[in-house]
Design an enzyme around this catalytic site. Structure first.
Site, short mmCIF file in Angstrom:
data_model
loop_
_atom_site.label_atom_id
_atom_site.label_comp_id
_atom_site.label_asym_id
_atom_site.label_seq_id
_atom_site.Cartn_x
_atom_site.Cartn_y
_atom_site.Cartn_z
N LEU B 75 0.83 -1.20 0.00
CA LEU B 75 0.00 0.00 0.00
C LEU B 75 0.87 1.26 0.00
O LEU B 75 2.02 1.22 0.42
CB LEU B 75 -0.92 -0.05 1.22
CG LEU B 75 -1.88 -1.26 1.18
CD1 LEU B 75 -2.36 -1.63 2.55
CD2 LEU B 75 -3.05 -0.98 0.23
N PRO B 76 0.30 2.37 -0.48
CA PRO B 76 1.16 3.56 -0.69
C PRO B 76 1.63 4.29 0.57
O PRO B 76 2.73 4.81 0.59
CB PRO B 76 0.30 4.47 -1.57
CG PRO B 76 -1.09 3.95 -1.51
CD PRO B 76 -1.03 2.52 -1.10
N ASN B 80 -2.83 4.22 4.72
CA ASN B 80 -3.50 3.12 4.02
C ASN B 80 -3.24 1.78 4.70
O ASN B 80 -4.13 0.94 4.78
CB ASN B 80 -3.02 3.05 2.56
CG ASN B 80 -3.31 4.32 1.79
OD1 ASN B 80 -2.40 5.00 1.33
ND2 ASN B 80 -4.58 4.69 1.67
N LYS B 181 15.49 -0.22 4.60
CA LYS B 181 15.14 0.42 3.34
C LYS B 181 15.31 1.93 3.42
O LYS B 181 15.83 2.58 2.52
CB LYS B 181 13.70 0.10 2.95
CG LYS B 181 13.32 0.89 1.70
CD LYS B 181 12.13 0.43 0.95
CE LYS B 181 11.99 1.30 -0.30
NZ LYS B 181 10.70 1.14 -0.95
N LYS B 256 9.03 10.95 -0.77
CA LYS B 256 8.25 10.26 0.28
C LYS B 256 9.17 9.47 1.22
O LYS B 256 9.05 9.56 2.44
CB LYS B 256 7.25 9.31 -0.38
CG LYS B 256 6.40 8.52 0.62
CD LYS B 256 5.90 7.21 0.03
CE LYS B 256 5.63 6.20 1.13
NZ LYS B 256 5.41 4.83 0.60
#
Lengths: 308, 308, 308, 308
Positions: B75-76, B80, B181, B256
């Protein structure tokens, strides 16, 4: 296409220059780097005419130029280099036509270009050939030289520089050796600080440093600072971070190179947002007692715990 | 030392979970990334129970949880993800004991930890497994998964993730996949901008871009952004810079991820001087029309000539 | 124009609230700031129902809400504020319809908005009213309050806040008090660091600090940090720089406010290049032993001499 | 200790210089600033000997020096100033003993000091007197001059500069005028960008810009950029932001001054973290079409909406 008369003059006199033979080579600047470099030249059988501000054999750069037609200069700043070439007793006062003058100092590329012009007026040849690799590489003869100057002279330069380094790279016109070094070291500083920030953040988020380094090195975050010179103690052996940041490439020297990058960027109107900030960070570190530690100590600088 | 009863409960129910067999797998989130990932699972013979905000087969994440005991979410944003797990019709409403819930979204590590706690209360297992590699790698099944969660469950996760990626790396406790990450992408952003600055400065100082890239790549400035994904058009083939910065990893997505790095750094009080500035630079680029271009377009952003 | 039914309900119950009379006022949070603020309310004749994590009179925020229909909260972080309002024994458990709840904590504006929604559901009124001015101003009753919330309630808030501050400014809808404070403090941090950098550079270039401050203050470099709170020892009297950076507004607190600015900027996608860097600089200072010094000690931080 | 003979010589010859009388004054550099400045001198009754690269009356700076013993220079860069003084037909070729040479160009303080030394060797006096205030102030005779040089000569300089400016501030030794200007403009750039960031963040958080400006101006965020030259359209009248950022102080000029600040900081090893970043931001703006807009257009630069 004809080359200009003055250039062919230079080339002719170059031909009469003592290239292949082991005639004396001048060496100006016997500091931490110049000293072992000069010794490596001697090991290869070259007699040396040397000069330093604490003089030994001859009394001035001009005297060196009188006695040698190939001269290497290795000096700490632009000002020292200008003095050695254009000063009252500088090389240019007595340089012989056709001499090959190689400056291995790390200085402003625009100063290299200026010096090259003055040298050319005297019928001699100037090349800039800054090094990377530090004192260890100077001792073992494993420096990398980044060379700028007329291509016809590169072979002559390579003959001498090859005695002191394992890599001699031709970078194009005069000043390009400095430019290449400055760009490399700016990127090095940025990726070193970036590696330190990423490792520190990861550790505070709970990751094991060795595992994080392994992940970065197999991913898109991989860089020389993460895979060859990791700044976090305990991740790699044989690097300054494994030895309390002793040895290596000092924070002061990195700050100096970043100052040159900043000057070049200002004069060419090139935006270097991270480069500027990296410069300021190393400037701060110098003021906080890190000046003599290896530049990977930025990890230690960032790491200190907040005491509250 | 004994493991706590609730944990052994989980492990027992895990044993009854349909691990090796090709029973249905839930998949929530069928966007640019989730879509090809789900297809790769199907290619490996797994029947899928899928859900997206534009529903297809089932009507809610809760329904997915009723029908599948292994679920992948892609999911973004954090919001979400929280909605899909803890929302009115979220997975947790109907999750079966012993289910394995793998979240491949890139979200705040602290949110991953929160979700893991809630999932554990229901007797199920949560792992975070964000990916690197982009849409191309999702299609070809060559993603890298960075996985956080209890080690006993890693093999079960690996079975599914291995259908969609060529690298599945165990990073430690829950949240560590996200942490790894975030750290990698922050270092990537820093070294990409650094590469763009160094290449641009070198070009303005007169260096040939291909030669400069070659010099950097054999020196200490070497990094993934310089040797594998060079941002300067004409230096490499098959990278976004060779194709007007189309494809690749969008500037918006990088902004982001840097926002997540910033949040993690703020909450752990980790200084990220270059990371913060990199965040702001990608934020500016989004506002200046670069949001859909590959993140290596920062070279183009810096390059524009001054018109005076 | 009609107001919505629920709002008119609130307003009606507000009218029955004990506004002008000196009925008890609740006060939650008796730290460095809350303590002198509460004392100032008592001086103005208000009986207090107080609560702190080290409880004194009542046992929970819920108990305060049962006994008082005007409550002021003054807490260190967003998490503490959420706990005091929405926690197991929070205000909302027993808040009376029409109560006026004023939060003077400095927290994330989006958290203020969330709290306001929950409070409104209970038929009460929430306003955010963070302060500027520090412990000294809290003692002397000279705080500035920046107030967000429905305009009809501003007079009621002003009645109480005027007992503790000399400036009560209405900033618009709920959350705007926090927003105004965050923006002010971010600009303050930037101009303080800028003043420190400019003063330090000038001094190193040979300027007398007092003269330089005078020139800046009559020129376009003038700012509160240069003319009212100069960070250079010896330039002004009665400021923290004249007292070894004791007292004033601690570096830790500035770092906290900049963290809130960073969060707000990330979520609204507002570029804050200098704001981000200022945040990181104060973060570094906290790690280098400056956390309890006044935030103007950034001059000292920058000033330290390089030892080479 | 006695002052050196040459200095007393200078002072004696100064006494014979035509100070009070309206004998000719030399003026070199008739650009946007120099032109109205020269006109103001003429209005005060001084005959002028002028020179510009597009010559009018005399053919070289040397000719000006032959005909006038008080000369003002107003040139765009350090290089132009060096040329006008030390060039082949420069002032120093024919300067009379005891002449007063005032340089109002904004240049590197170290260049000012160099020029002063050369001028002193010729028995004349050099002062640096850069201005602040822009073209409008040059026309109306309201410039501020920041003057460096021997204090005994300040009155003589003041006599001339007072014709062109309303503020003539003595800053100490030669070079200090430049130093003061550089420090002021660096702080100005930082607080302008800071104001733009804070106003933009506040607006995105929902605050009314006029109200936010009012709050900042009564609080610790107050600065010249917020209360006198607010960068947000609609907040103030009569400033460039009210006129599409026309007029005022161009972004290019600010970038130039920040380049000087950067050079000075590098050579004095002064950390300027925000100053460096401000420099890079104005450099970026020049590349993005803002070079001729007023420097307060940084608000517009930051403001552009993200298109996603």
């Amino acid at each position: 296409m004809l080359s200009a008369p003055i250039e062919s003059n230079i080339l002719k006199s170059v031909c009469s220059r003592s290239m292949a033979s082991k005639t004396p080579v001048g060496f100006i600047g016997l500091g931490n780097m110049g000293n072992p470099m000069a010794k490596n030249l001697m090991k290869h059988g070259y007699p040396l005419i040397i000069y330093d501000v604490f003089p030994d054999v001859v009394s001035s750069p001009a005297d060196v130029a009188e006695k040698a037609d190939r001269i290497i200069t290795m000096l700490p700043t632009s000002i020292n280099a200008v003095e050695a070439y254009s000063g009252t007793n500088g090389i240019l006062k007595k340089v012989k036509k056709g001499s090959l003058l190689i400056d291995s100092s790390t200085i402003d590329p625009s100063v290299s270009k200026e010096l090259a012009k003055e040298v050319e007026k005297m019928g001699a040849v100037f090349m800039d050939a800054p090094v990377s690799g530090g004192v260890g590489a100077a001792r073992s003869g494993n420096l990398t030289f980044m060379v700028g100057g007329v291509e016809e002279e590169f072979a002559a330069a390579q003959e001498l520089l090859g005695c002191m380094g394992s890599n001699v790279v031709y970078c194009g016109a005069v000043g390009n050796g400095q430019a290449a070094k400055i760009c490399n070291n700016m990127l090095l500083a940025i990726s070193m600080i970036g590696t330190a920030e990423a490792m520190n953040l990861g550790i505070r988020l709970g990751l094991d440093p060795k595992l994080l380094a392994k992940i970065l090195n197999m991913s898109s975050g991989r860089c020389w600072s993460s895979d060859t010179y990791n700044p976090v103690p305990g991740v790699m052996d044989g690097v300054p971070s494994a030895n309390n940041y002793q040895g290596g490439f000092g924070t002061t020297l990195m700050a100096k190179d970043l100052g040159l990058a900043q000057d070049s960027a200002t004069s060419t109107k090139s935006p270097i947002l991270l480069g500027s900030l990296a410069h300021q960070i190393y400037r701060m570190m110098c003021a906080k007692g890190y000046s003599k530690k290896d530049f990977s100590s930025v990890f230690q600088f960032l790491r200190e715990e907040e005491n509250f």
